[in-house]
Structures are given as C-alpha cells and as structure tokens.
Design a protein around this motif. Structure first.
Motif, mmCIF file in Angstrom:
data_model
loop_
_atom_site.group_PDB
_atom_site.id
_atom_site.type_symbol
_atom_site.label_atom_id
_atom_site.label_comp_id
_atom_site.label_asym_id
_atom_site.label_seq_id
_atom_site.Cartn_x
_atom_site.Cartn_y
_atom_site.Cartn_z
ATOM 1 N N TRP A 192 -3.629 -18.922 -8.669
ATOM 2 C CA TRP A 192 -4.414 -18.221 -9.418
ATOM 3 C C TRP A 192 -4.773 -17.078 -8.486
ATOM 4 C CZ3 TRP A 192 -9.466 -17.267 -8.645
ATOM 5 C CH2 TRP A 192 -10.266 -17.766 -7.882
ATOM 6 N N GLN A 199 -3.654 -13.175 -9.386
ATOM 7 C CA GLN A 199 -4.857 -12.247 -9.950
ATOM 8 C C GLN A 199 -4.733 -11.112 -9.049
ATOM 9 O OE1 GLN A 199 -8.893 -13.198 -8.821
ATOM 10 N NE2 GLN A 199 -9.448 -13.629 -11.058
ATOM 11 N N GLU A 245 -8.100 -25.277 -10.231
ATOM 12 C CA GLU A 245 -7.043 -24.179 -10.972
ATOM 13 C C GLU A 245 -6.864 -24.351 -12.379
ATOM 14 O OE1 GLU A 245 -4.083 -26.356 -8.561
ATOM 15 O OE2 GLU A 245 -3.611 -24.628 -7.340
ATOM 16 N N HIS A 262 -8.830 -21.895 -14.119
ATOM 17 C CA HIS A 262 -8.673 -20.486 -14.437
ATOM 18 C C HIS A 262 -7.369 -19.914 -15.422
ATOM 19 C CE1 HIS A 262 -11.067 -19.192 -10.976
ATOM 20 N NE2 HIS A 262 -10.701 -20.350 -10.407
ATOM 21 N N GLY A 272 -7.069 -16.798 -17.054
ATOM 22 C CA GLY A 272 -6.287 -15.519 -16.439
ATOM 23 C C GLY A 272 -4.831 -15.358 -16.506
#
Length: 216
Positions: free
Chosen positions: A115, A119, A167, A170, A173
């Motif tokens: 992640w 990002q 993890e 997230h 996202g």
C-alpha cells in the motif's frame, strides 16, 4: 506515455496503464500476477530492487534486483526509484528507468507492491495508475496458506499476520477490491478490470484526432 498499438487501426492510441496488485503475503497476488503475465502479451512486470536476501529458486534481475543497503541508499538519493518502502527489516523500490522504457515501448506495467508503494506511485503518476487490492477469504485461511508454504518460521508467520492486518486496513486506498477464495475467479476479475481500464476514454490520446477525421 502515448503510443501506437498494432491492433489500433483507427489511430486512437492510448496511455499505458500502471497496474498495481497488492495483498497481504499469502493472499495470492503473486500467483495471479504470473497468470496475468502469461495471458497478456502487452503487460510487462516491473522488477523491484530489494535489500532482502535471495530465496532458493529466485533469479537476480527476474524476480528482484538484489542490492545491498549501500547501493539501495545511493539509488534512493539519486531519485532512481518511482517508489520505495521499508517492509519488515528490508527495503523494496521500483527503479524508474525500466518502467519509463516499458511505457515508451507500448507496454502496460504490472506492479506487485504494498500500500505504501501504491500510494507513492499514485502521487507521482495519478491517472495512469490502477490499484487492485486482493483480500484473503479470512485471516484463518491466510495463516493456513502461510503455514502450508512451509518456508517460514512461526515467528515470521506471526509477523506476516500482524502486517496483514495493517495492510488490509488500507483497502480504501485502492480503486478495486477482490476476494481470492477461488484463484480462477479472482484472476477473471483482475483481467476484466485491466480490460476496462485500457478502454477508458481518458486513456485514448488519439481520440480528438479520430473525432475530427470522423466528422469533417
């Protein structure tokens, strides 16, 4: 990042897709990545650099670029990574030059990153990035899969499970989320996402020229 494709008779052209697969260790993203690469000739794998030791059966330059910490720090300082992250006690990063070369050659690029990497990649390349997160069916099944591998000590599995919980938190996202309780069904879902993203209007860089030719 625009380029022609051989199956593009109308000159629509399109931008390359930076296709991210993320999941906790053991949820199946590496298996699905291999299936996707075998099935999609226009897709190329981004090979990460890492400071972790090579595992049996791995090939330098194919699975990872294995580098020492000093070389990794040099590459990071020279801005040679698109993204990089600390994972457990090691570092992983995506070298910039090969990705740009693949896009210039008309390839879409597949990323097997976490992640943090997803990002960073999104912050740099925004609209070219498609992020897919793969869930395990349950945390119990995830632990079972890690134990069935037989490659890690119990302490390593415990650390992977703790990391998996982080993890999974997230997931929001990502653009798409899939549950991998059946690898074939999950693979079909990933293929559908890639096909749809390739067809997005915003990626068709030759569209305005085509419309002008169509309507003149």
């Amino acid at each position: 990042m625009a380029h022609h494709h051989s199956n593009d008779p109308h000159g629509l052209k399109r931008r390359g897709v930076l296709f991210v697969l993320s999941s906790p260790s053991g949820a199946g993203k590496s298996t699905i990545a291999r299936m996707l690469l075998a099935d999609e000739p226009e897709l190329a794998m981004s090979v990460s650099a890492t400071t972790r030791p090579m595992r049996p059966g791995e090939v330098d330059g194919k699975d990872y670029h294995f580098v020492d910490l000093e070389e990794f720090r040099r590459m990071a300082a020279a801005d040679e990574f698109i993204e990089w992250a600390h994972v457990f006690d090691n570092r992983y990063g995506t070298p910039r030059a090969p990705v740009e070369a693949l896009l210039d050659a008309g390839k879409d690029v597949l990323f097997d990153i976490d992640w943090q990497g997803a990002q960073q990649l999104f912050q740099i390349a925004g609209g070219d990035v498609v992020r897919v997160f793969i869930f395990p069916p349950s945390m119990t099944e995830l632990r079972n899969r890690l134990e069935r591998r037989g490659t890690d000590a119990q302490s390593v599995i415990d650390a992977r499970m703790a990391r998996a919980t982080n993890e999974v938190s997230h997931w929001d996202g990502y653009d798409y989320v899939l549950v991998n309780d059946d690898v074939e069904a999950c693979f079909r879902g990933v293929k559908t996402i890639l096909a749809a993203e390739r067809l997005k209007r915003s990626r068709q860089t030759g569209l305005i020229g085509f419309i002008r030719r169509l309507t003149k």
